[in-house]
Design an enzyme around this catalytic site. Structure first.
Site, mmCIF file in Angstrom:
data_model
loop_
_atom_site.group_PDB
_atom_site.id
_atom_site.type_symbol
_atom_site.label_atom_id
_atom_site.label_comp_id
_atom_site.label_asym_id
_atom_site.label_seq_id
_atom_site.Cartn_x
_atom_site.Cartn_y
_atom_site.Cartn_z
ATOM 1 N N ASP A 108 38.834 48.714 43.843
ATOM 2 C CA ASP A 108 39.329 48.916 42.529
ATOM 3 C C ASP A 108 39.336 50.491 42.088
ATOM 4 O OD1 ASP A 108 38.851 46.405 41.861
ATOM 5 O OD2 ASP A 108 36.797 46.454 41.594
ATOM 6 N N ASP A 168 39.792 35.530 37.324
ATOM 7 C CA ASP A 168 38.596 36.160 37.321
ATOM 8 C C ASP A 168 37.749 35.064 36.682
ATOM 9 O OD1 ASP A 168 39.664 38.610 37.982
ATOM 10 O OD2 ASP A 168 39.904 39.397 36.005
#
Length: 258
Positions: free
Chosen positions: A130, A11
């Site tokens: 997600d 990330d």
């Protein structure tokens, strides 16, 4: 049988690799390029980079590091973050990425999936999902703009319906980011993975929850995923990729050994 894939996830925010828990409270892990190089040398099959605030900030992924990563690793890598057009995708691929992944932009405009697949081929179009389990309703819901806590929202899509929709539109691979498990290291959500596997006919990558080598084995053996993505256990050197792959091989998992 195709070999199963081990995929470290990086990330990226403000030019550095970060990691949170359940998509919140991110801490700085380190610099992008050295980490990418380390994982490639340890035996990773692929890398995934998420510029986690690009979509919520309304910008495309910061491209300055993409070409530098391409120069130092010899394994495929995928880049995600605010890719909203064919031009955005073309730039990322031209800098050396092998795949591009879309998530929030696909929810905002599902036709983007088809346009990207038609232009670049389904093999390099990944859709990230997600997904959040609502214990009160027993349902799995797709979330959007998860890179920014203040903007994260639940969409109208239930996860299984969105999985089917993105495949119809041309997704060549799906990464299922199980938000409840993210960064907790207590195992992948096998129940959810099995449900998704039943309706997913393209490569499926599990993401969120890996804490032990056994967790990877369970995802491959019990949910039949094609790849397992993880961050915390690799960033914090809890698990070495080479040792993980050796373990999986002893358990009968088809895996590429370096």
């Amino acid at each position: 049988m195709l070999a199963k894939r081990i995929i470290p996830c990086l990330d990226v925010r403000d030019g550095q690799v970060v990691k949170g828990v359940q998509f919140r409270n991110h801490e700085i892990i380190g610099d992008i390029v050295p980490l990418a190089k380390r994982y490639a040398e340890e035996g990773a099959d692929e890398l995934v980079f998420y510029d986690i605030t690009a979509s919520s900030d309304g910008r495309v992924v910061d491209k300055s590091w993409v070409s530098r990563v391409a120069e130092v690793i010899d394994i495929p890598f995928c880049v995600a973050g605010g890719i909203k057009s064919l031009e955005d995708a073309a730039k990322i691929l031209s800098f050396g990425a092998d795949k591009i992944s879309i998530n929030s932009p696909a929810l905002a405009d599902p036709t983007l999936i088809t346009r990207l697949a038609d232009r670049f081929g389904v093999q390099c179009i990944v859709v990230g999902i997600d997904t959040w389990y609502d214990a009160e309703t027993g349902k799995y819901h797709v979330n959007q703009y998860t890179g920014d806590e203040s903007r994260t929202r639940v969409t109208q899509w239930e996860t299984l319906d969105w999985v089917e929709e993105v495949q119809k539109r041309g997704a060549g691979e799906i990464v299922l980011n199980m938000m409840n498990q993210d960064g907790v290291c207590n195992g992948y959500d096998l129940k959810q993975l099995k449900k998704v596997r039943e309706v997913c006919h393209v490569p499926l990558i599990a993401s969120g929850g890996a804490g032990t080598m056994e967790h990877f084995l369970e995802a491959f053996r019990d949910a039949d995923v094609d790849g397992a993505l993880a961050a915390s256990v690799f960033h914090k050197q809890i698990i070495n990729i080479g040792e993980l792959k050796a373990y999986l091989a002893t358990q009968g998992v088809e895996i590429r050994i370096c």
